[in-house]
Design a protein around this motif. Sequence first.
Motif, PDB file in Angstrom:
ATOM      1  N   LEU A 137      28.923  10.157   7.875  1.00  0.00           N
ATOM      2  CA  LEU A 137      27.956   9.660   9.002  1.00  0.00           C
ATOM      3  C   LEU A 137      26.911  11.043   8.867  1.00  0.00           C
ATOM      4  N   VAL A 138      27.261  12.358   8.642  1.00  0.00           N
ATOM      5  CA  VAL A 138      26.394  13.538   8.645  1.00  0.00           C
ATOM      6  C   VAL A 138      25.408  13.219   7.516  1.00  0.00           C
ATOM      7  N   TRP A 139      26.137  12.900   6.395  1.00  0.00           N
ATOM      8  CA  TRP A 139      25.209  12.762   4.942  1.00  0.00           C
ATOM      9  C   TRP A 139      24.229  11.435   5.247  1.00  0.00           C
ATOM     10  N   GLY A 140      24.671  10.496   5.852  1.00  0.00           N
ATOM     11  CA  GLY A 140      23.806   9.142   5.945  1.00  0.00           C
ATOM     12  C   GLY A 140      22.688   9.857   6.891  1.00  0.00           C
ATOM     13  N   GLN A 141      22.858  10.702   8.004  1.00  0.00           N
ATOM     14  CA  GLN A 141      21.663  10.887   8.813  1.00  0.00           C
ATOM     15  C   GLN A 141      20.867  11.979   7.984  1.00  0.00           C
ATOM     16  N   PHE A 142      21.343  12.751   7.237  1.00  0.00           N
ATOM     17  CA  PHE A 142      20.600  13.543   6.486  1.00  0.00           C
ATOM     18  C   PHE A 142      19.792  13.216   5.355  1.00  0.00           C
ATOM     19  N   ILE A 143      19.900  11.917   4.738  1.00  0.00           N
ATOM     20  CA  ILE A 143      19.346  11.242   3.599  1.00  0.00           C
ATOM     21  C   ILE A 143      18.358  10.154   4.373  1.00  0.00           C
ATOM     22  N   ALA A 144      18.742   9.547   5.438  1.00  0.00           N
ATOM     23  CA  ALA A 144      17.953   8.619   6.063  1.00  0.00           C
ATOM     24  C   ALA A 144      16.395   9.369   6.571  1.00  0.00           C
ATOM     25  N   THR A 145      15.492   8.605   6.014  1.00  0.00           N
ATOM     26  CA  THR A 145      14.305   9.085   6.572  1.00  0.00           C
ATOM     27  C   THR A 145      13.548   7.988   7.264  1.00  0.00           C
ATOM     28  N   THR A 146      12.799   8.601   8.040  1.00  0.00           N
ATOM     29  CA  THR A 146      11.904   7.578   9.117  1.00  0.00           C
ATOM     30  C   THR A 146      10.845   7.119   8.185  1.00  0.00           C
ATOM     31  N   PRO A 147      10.617   5.537   8.459  1.00  0.00           N
ATOM     32  CA  PRO A 147       9.469   4.957   7.767  1.00  0.00           C
ATOM     33  C   PRO A 147       8.251   5.672   8.029  1.00  0.00           C
ATOM     34  N   PRO A 148       7.322   5.848   7.065  1.00  0.00           N
ATOM     35  CA  PRO A 148       5.909   6.377   7.526  1.00  0.00           C
ATOM     36  C   PRO A 148       5.251   5.628   8.350  1.00  0.00           C
ATOM     37  N   ALA A 149       4.302   6.144   9.053  1.00  0.00           N
ATOM     38  CA  ALA A 149       3.599   5.356  10.215  1.00  0.00           C
ATOM     39  C   ALA A 149       2.425   4.371   9.453  1.00  0.00           C
ATOM     40  N   PRO A 150       2.445   3.066   9.886  1.00  0.00           N
ATOM     41  CA  PRO A 150       1.400   2.407   8.902  1.00  0.00           C
ATOM     42  C   PRO A 150      -0.047   3.008   9.034  1.00  0.00           C
ATOM     43  N   ALA A 151      -0.636   2.822   7.883  1.00  0.00           N
ATOM     44  CA  ALA A 151      -1.983   3.335   7.865  1.00  0.00           C
ATOM     45  C   ALA A 151      -2.985   2.507   8.248  1.00  0.00           C
ATOM     46  N   ARG A 152      -3.844   2.896   8.966  1.00  0.00           N
ATOM     47  CA  ARG A 152      -4.786   2.222   9.577  1.00  0.00           C
ATOM     48  C   ARG A 152      -5.781   1.405   8.572  1.00  0.00           C
ATOM     49  N   ALA A 153      -6.243   0.268   8.772  1.00  0.00           N
ATOM     50  CA  ALA A 153      -7.099  -0.443   7.741  1.00  0.00           C
ATOM     51  C   ALA A 153      -8.466   0.329   7.551  1.00  0.00           C
ATOM     52  N   CYS A 154      -8.839   0.151   6.519  1.00  0.00           N
ATOM     53  CA  CYS A 154     -10.081   0.956   6.415  1.00  0.00           C
ATOM     54  C   CYS A 154     -11.192   0.535   7.245  1.00  0.00           C
ATOM     55  N   SER A 155     -11.359  -0.886   7.360  1.00  0.00           N
ATOM     56  CA  SER A 155     -12.412  -1.516   8.109  1.00  0.00           C
ATOM     57  C   SER A 155     -12.234  -0.994   9.599  1.00  0.00           C
ATOM     58  N   GLU A 156     -10.946  -0.508  10.068  1.00  0.00           N
ATOM     59  CA  GLU A 156     -11.136  -0.126  11.553  1.00  0.00           C
ATOM     60  C   GLU A 156     -11.865   1.254  11.456  1.00  0.00           C
ATOM     61  N   LEU A 157     -11.857   1.964  10.351  1.00  0.00           N
ATOM     62  CA  LEU A 157     -12.423   3.263  10.474  1.00  0.00           C
ATOM     63  C   LEU A 157     -13.975   3.190  10.229  1.00  0.00           C
ATOM     64  N   SER A 158     -14.330   2.043  10.174  1.00  0.00           N
ATOM     65  CA  SER A 158     -15.961   2.055   9.810  1.00  0.00           C
ATOM     66  C   SER A 158     -16.564   2.767  10.987  1.00  0.00           C
ATOM     67  N   ARG A 159     -16.311   2.671  12.371  1.00  0.00           N
ATOM     68  CA  ARG A 159     -16.929   3.221  13.478  1.00  0.00           C
ATOM     69  C   ARG A 159     -16.785   4.554  13.552  1.00  0.00           C
ATOM     70  N   SER A 160     -16.159   5.377  12.701  1.00  0.00           N
ATOM     71  CA  SER A 160     -15.578   6.580  12.802  1.00  0.00           C
ATOM     72  C   SER A 160     -16.579   7.534  11.682  1.00  0.00           C
ATOM     73  N   SER A 161     -16.262   8.723  11.322  1.00  0.00           N
ATOM     74  CA  SER A 161     -16.991   9.543  10.363  1.00  0.00           C
ATOM     75  C   SER A 161     -16.492   9.398   9.173  1.00  0.00           C
ATOM     76  N   CYS A 162     -17.121  10.167   8.101  1.00  0.00           N
ATOM     77  CA  CYS A 162     -16.701  10.095   6.735  1.00  0.00           C
ATOM     78  C   CYS A 162     -15.361  10.787   6.699  1.00  0.00           C
ATOM     79  N   GLU A 163     -15.187  11.877   7.347  1.00  0.00           N
ATOM     80  CA  GLU A 163     -13.843  12.726   7.099  1.00  0.00           C
ATOM     81  C   GLU A 163     -12.705  11.944   7.712  1.00  0.00           C
ATOM     82  N   GLU A 164     -12.808  11.116   8.673  1.00  0.00           N
ATOM     83  CA  GLU A 164     -11.734  10.401   9.285  1.00  0.00           C
ATOM     84  C   GLU A 164     -11.469   9.211   8.134  1.00  0.00           C
ATOM     85  N   CYS A 165     -12.607   8.514   7.586  1.00  0.00           N
ATOM     86  CA  CYS A 165     -12.437   7.483   6.887  1.00  0.00           C
ATOM     87  C   CYS A 165     -11.587   7.977   5.537  1.00  0.00           C
TER      88      CYS A 165
END
Length: 175
Positions: free
Chosen positions: A14-42
Motif C-alpha cells: 500500500l505504501v509502495w503504491g502510494q509512493f509510485i502513484a503520480t497525479t495526472p498532469p493538469a490538462p494543457a490549455r488549447a493554444c487558441s484560448e491563449l490568443s487573447r493573452s500575451s506572447c509569454e503566456e502563449c
Amino acid sequence: MAVRWLLWLQGLALVWGQFIATTPPAPARACSELSRSSCEECLQNVSCLWCYTNKTCVDYPVRSVLPPASLCSLSRARWGSCWMNFEALIIAVAVVAGLLLVSAAACCSYCCYCRRCAKSSSPDEDEERLARKREERRLQALQRKRERRVKHDEIRKKYGLLQDSDNPYSRFENE
C-alpha cells in the motif's frame, strides 16, 4: 505469525503504491484560448506558436518543420521565446551547424595528416633513407670519376702522353 507477515506485506504494498502513484498532469490549455493573452503566456505551452502580425496563439504545425507563410511570416512568428523570430533562429542554427561541420572536417583532416606523417616515417627511418641516398650518390660519383680517368688515359695513350706506370715522376721524352 503468517498473518502478521501478510499484513506487513500488504501495508508495504500500500505504501509502495502510494509512493509510485503520480497525479495526472493538469490538462494543457488549447493554444487558441491563449490568443487573447500575451506572447509569454502563449509560449509557456511548447506546442503553441505566437504570431505578432495578428497577435494570435496557434498550434505549431508539427507536420511541417517551419510554419507556412499562410499561417504567419517567419519574421513575425515566435516559438520558444518571444525575443527571437524564426528567421534569426534558422540563421543561428545554420551558422552553428556550419561551424560544427567545418571544425569536424578540420579535426579529421588534421588527425589523418598526423597519422600519415607518423606512419610514413620515424626519425630513424629518415636518417637511414638519407644515408642510403648519400651512399648511392657517392658510389655514382666514384663510377663517373673512374670512367673519366679511363677516357683520359685513352686520349693520353693515343697521343703518346701516357706516363710510365713504374715511375710516374719521370719526364716525358720527346721522340
